[in-house]
Design a protein around this motif. Structure first.
Motif, PDB file in Angstrom:
ATOM      1  N   THR A 198      -4.248   8.079   5.754  1.00 62.18           N
ATOM      2  CA  THR A 198      -4.527   7.033   4.774  1.00 62.18           C
ATOM      3  C   THR A 198      -3.270   6.767   3.948  1.00 62.18           C
ATOM      4  O   THR A 198      -2.564   7.697   3.544  1.00 62.18           O
ATOM      5  CB  THR A 198      -5.674   7.465   3.839  1.00 62.18           C
ATOM      6  OG1 THR A 198      -6.849   7.657   4.618  1.00 62.18           O
ATOM      7  CG2 THR A 198      -5.935   6.406   2.786  1.00 62.18           C
ATOM      8  N   ILE A 199      -2.980   5.497   3.697  1.00 59.69           N
ATOM      9  CA  ILE A 199      -1.800   5.117   2.933  1.00 59.69           C
ATOM     10  C   ILE A 199      -2.156   4.993   1.454  1.00 59.69           C
ATOM     11  O   ILE A 199      -3.091   4.294   1.082  1.00 59.69           O
ATOM     12  CB  ILE A 199      -1.230   3.775   3.435  1.00 59.69           C
ATOM     13  CG1 ILE A 199      -0.894   3.869   4.930  1.00 59.69           C
ATOM     14  CG2 ILE A 199      -0.001   3.365   2.620  1.00 59.69           C
ATOM     15  CD1 ILE A 199       0.146   4.896   5.273  1.00 59.69           C
ATOM     16  N   THR A 200      -1.385   5.677   0.629  1.00 57.29           N
ATOM     17  CA  THR A 200      -1.477   5.549  -0.824  1.00 57.29           C
ATOM     18  C   THR A 200      -0.063   5.289  -1.340  1.00 57.29           C
ATOM     19  O   THR A 200       0.766   6.209  -1.388  1.00 57.29           O
ATOM     20  CB  THR A 200      -2.028   6.823  -1.474  1.00 57.29           C
ATOM     21  OG1 THR A 200      -3.326   7.099  -0.936  1.00 57.29           O
ATOM     22  CG2 THR A 200      -2.139   6.653  -2.984  1.00 57.29           C
ATOM     23  N   PRO A 201       0.292   4.048  -1.659  1.00 55.88           N
ATOM     24  CA  PRO A 201       1.666   3.739  -2.092  1.00 55.88           C
ATOM     25  C   PRO A 201       2.055   4.532  -3.343  1.00 55.88           C
ATOM     26  O   PRO A 201       1.236   4.735  -4.240  1.00 55.88           O
ATOM     27  CB  PRO A 201       1.613   2.240  -2.376  1.00 55.88           C
ATOM     28  CG  PRO A 201       0.469   1.741  -1.570  1.00 55.88           C
ATOM     29  CD  PRO A 201      -0.539   2.842  -1.578  1.00 55.88           C
ATOM     30  N   TYR A 202       3.298   4.987  -3.378  1.00 57.96           N
ATOM     31  CA  TYR A 202       3.828   5.673  -4.549  1.00 57.96           C
ATOM     32  C   TYR A 202       4.246   4.653  -5.597  1.00 57.96           C
ATOM     33  O   TYR A 202       4.590   3.510  -5.275  1.00 57.96           O
ATOM     34  CB  TYR A 202       5.040   6.528  -4.172  1.00 57.96           C
ATOM     35  CG  TYR A 202       4.774   7.538  -3.087  1.00 57.96           C
ATOM     36  CD1 TYR A 202       3.635   8.318  -3.100  1.00 57.96           C
ATOM     37  CD2 TYR A 202       5.681   7.706  -2.042  1.00 57.96           C
ATOM     38  CE1 TYR A 202       3.398   9.256  -2.111  1.00 57.96           C
ATOM     39  CE2 TYR A 202       5.457   8.634  -1.045  1.00 57.96           C
ATOM     40  CZ  TYR A 202       4.307   9.412  -1.074  1.00 57.96           C
ATOM     41  OH  TYR A 202       4.081  10.322  -0.088  1.00 57.96           O
ATOM     42  N   ASP A 203       4.300   5.109  -6.846  1.00 60.02           N
ATOM     43  CA  ASP A 203       4.713   4.177  -7.892  1.00 60.02           C
ATOM     44  C   ASP A 203       6.176   4.339  -8.272  1.00 60.02           C
ATOM     45  O   ASP A 203       6.665   3.640  -9.147  1.00 60.02           O
ATOM     46  CB  ASP A 203       3.821   4.315  -9.134  1.00 60.02           C
ATOM     47  CG  ASP A 203       3.889   5.709  -9.756  1.00 60.02           C
ATOM     48  OD1 ASP A 203       4.551   6.586  -9.169  1.00 60.02           O
ATOM     49  OD2 ASP A 203       3.283   5.909 -10.817  1.00 60.02           O
ATOM     50  N   VAL A 204       6.901   5.248  -7.652  1.00 59.77           N
ATOM     51  CA  VAL A 204       8.328   5.373  -7.951  1.00 59.77           C
ATOM     52  C   VAL A 204       9.202   5.465  -6.702  1.00 59.77           C
ATOM     53  O   VAL A 204      10.415   5.372  -6.797  1.00 59.77           O
ATOM     54  CB  VAL A 204       8.619   6.611  -8.837  1.00 59.77           C
ATOM     55  CG1 VAL A 204       8.051   6.424 -10.230  1.00 59.77           C
ATOM     56  CG2 VAL A 204       8.086   7.881  -8.187  1.00 59.77           C
ATOM     57  N   ILE A 205       8.615   5.660  -5.549  1.00 64.83           N
ATOM     58  CA  ILE A 205       9.386   5.865  -4.322  1.00 64.83           C
ATOM     59  C   ILE A 205       8.875   4.940  -3.222  1.00 64.83           C
ATOM     60  O   ILE A 205       7.671   4.808  -3.022  1.00 64.83           O
ATOM     61  CB  ILE A 205       9.288   7.324  -3.840  1.00 64.83           C
ATOM     62  CG1 ILE A 205       9.809   8.288  -4.910  1.00 64.83           C
ATOM     63  CG2 ILE A 205      10.076   7.527  -2.537  1.00 64.83           C
ATOM     64  CD1 ILE A 205       9.580   9.751  -4.580  1.00 64.83           C
TER      65      ILE A 205
END
Length: 538
Positions: A311-318
């Protein structure tokens, strides 16, 4: 699928990011920026990118400089597209690049073409673009205002990179600009072949583009808000770290989501050729400040099948990149679907996309030592033969006039004969000839060469014919050359005044290629057999 994540602490990533911004100008040392058609030895700094462009006069010795007429220029026209080099003469015309990093490294190469009725004929040309000895692509235009860019990521097997324009009888080839950039070894790592760009998209903006200095590698990111999607952007001013692929912060600060948050996000495209094999790069970063009760999770499907098993969970800094681990099988149409999970409160997003098709370059180029030697000979004697451009031996149909080569499917071609008779040569015999170690026949007759005949000619193991008649040499023929001649190992032709060899009758140069080719095949085959035998013994 393979998932790339940043594996260092965020503080270190931030420090690296700052250094990249501060020292971005240093990346220009890994760039070759050529503005085709500007006056010889001229150069300038581009006002938009800050990149330093030079004339193409040092990379090619053919063609004609042309300029887009003032009436056909817009105020926003990039400076590199104002001039161009046109090739009304010759079938193949080539630029030769020699990046300092050399063979085996990864380079990004981009060629620009902007017709804009430069010749006032209003006839759109079509011609082929070659990289090395094989076809890269076909150049054609939908209309006079079409700007064509061809990009490829390539790992050359030679120190010399030849970019060639081939006339196919459908109009005069030309080129506006040529760029080369050295890529970090950690980027686009694969062994499938060269990567020909299909598209590179910055989602979340409806117009414009980004390149250097925003992108330290000068990749060209075109903007797209995409159909049936809504724009998301970074309103918190949080810095986006580059990650493995060093994507521009301005690209990763915008994204798209499905217009209806309950729907999946779909991306579709059709290949140019049904046999195309794609490599897909999807880039994600969170652009919103999520509340504690919010989550964004989704899965990736390609043509109805789960493409990535996490499952994809986008990072908020990378920046998080998901890419193909192998070329995708050919299809008539492709559809990527980003589908949120049952537990996700927010729809899927995507910030950027890169699509490449795999291009395999299998035909070997001429041996690098031979290329370096013949290029130096061309420079020393200022040889201006019409087709002395690009690879000297390959493709075989474009072999340089006066250069004979041996060919074997599994090894690089070797130069086995050189005929520069009556070519206006002057000065001493170039030491570079000594590096043509497989040469069988050398004809330097009927020129203005002077000085003593060098002894290094006797060290050429396979040399069987040497014609030095009708020059201005002084001294005498070296003893070792005379010894080879007297023993029948060498057909030596010199002026009688030098002592020895003057009475030998050299066959006409025109018959040289066929006879030399037969000798070359025998000599090279024998050399390969000896080499294999040595390896087996070891």
């Amino acid at each position: 699928m393979r998932l790339f994540k940043c594996s260092v602490f965020s503080s270190l990533v931030y420090f690296a990011h700052v250094l990249l911004i501060v020292h971005s100008q240093e990346y220009q040392s890994d760039f070759i920026n050529i503005d085709c058609g500007i006056p010889a030895d001229s150069n300038y700094t581009d006002s938009y990118t800050g990149l330093h462009y030079v004339s193409d006069s040092g990379f090619i010795d053919a063609g004609e400089s042309k300029t887009i007429p003032p009436a056909y220029r817009s105020s926003s026209l990039q400076q590199q597209l104002v001039t161009l080099r046109s090739f009304p003469q010759g079938t193949r015309n080539c630029y030769t690049l020699k990046p300092v990093q050399g063979r085996g490294n990864r380079y990004f190469i981009r060629a620009w073409f902007y017709y804009r009725n430069y010749d006032l004929k209003d006839r759109l040309p079509q011609f082929d673009l070659y990289l090395g000895v094989e076809k890269w692509d076909t150049i054609y235009f939908n209309q006079t205002t079409t700007r064509v860019q061809k990009e490829i990521i390539h790992v050359p097997t030679s120190d010399y990179i030849h970019v060639c324009l081939v006339n196919t009888g459908l109009g005069t080839p030309f080129i506006s600009a040529l760029d080369l950039r050295y890529f970090n070894r950690s980027m686009y790592t694969h062994d499938f072949g060269s990567l020909k760009l299909f598209t590179r998209v910055n989602f979340g903006e409806s117009f414009g583009y980004y390149r250097y200095k925003d992108d330290i590698y000068d990749r060209y990111w075109r903007s797209s808000d995409y159909f049936n999607s809504s724009l998301l952007y970074n309103s918190e001013n949080v810095t986006r770290y580059f990650g493995v692929y060093n994507l521009p912060a301005v690209v990763m600060e915008t994204a798209i989501a499905p217009e209806n948050t309950s729907n999946p996000l779909k991306l579709e495209w059709e290949p140019t050729n049904k046999s195309d094999q794609f490599l897909i790069y999807l880039h994600f970063a969170e652009v919103q400040k999520l509340q504690t009760n919010q989550s964004r999770e989704f899965n990736i499907y390609l043509n109805g099948n789960l493409w990535y098993d996490e499952t994809i969970t986008p990072y908020d800094v990378i920046t998080l990149t998901v890419e193909s681990v192998a070329p995708e099988k050919p299809e008539s149409k492709y559809e990527i679907v980003l589908q949120k999970t049952n537990t996700s409160t927010l729809p899927p997003i995507i910030n950027a996309l890169e699509l490449y098709t795999v291009r395999k370059f299998r035909q070997p180029q001429t041996d690098d030592q031979d290329v370096g030697s013949i290029v130096d000979i061309k420079s020393v004697y200022k040889v201006r033969k019409g087709n002395w451009q690009g690879d000297p031996c390959a493709p075989q149909a474009y072999a340089w006039d006066g250069v004979g080569c041996s060919y074997n499917d599994s090894i690089s071609p070797r130069i086995t004969s050189l005929n520069l008779s009556s070519s206006g040569l002057s000065g001493k015999i170039s030491p570079s000839i000594s590096n043509l170690t497989m040469i069988i026949s050398l004809d330097l007759s009927n020129n203005n060469l002077s000085g003593e005949i060098p002894d290094f000619l006797s060290q050429l193991t396979f040399l069987r014919k040497l014609n030095l008649k009708d020059n201005k040499f002084t001294g005498s023929v070296p003893v070792d050359l005379l010894s080879k001649s007297e023993s029948g190992l060498l057909l030596l032709c010199t002026d009688a005044s030098l002592g020895g060899g003057g009475t030998n009758q050299c066959p006409p140069s025109s018959s040289e290629n066929s006879s030399t080719a037969r000798i070359a095949a025998s000599v090279v085959s024998g050399f390969v057999l000896i080499l294999i035998a040595v390896i087996v013994v070891l």
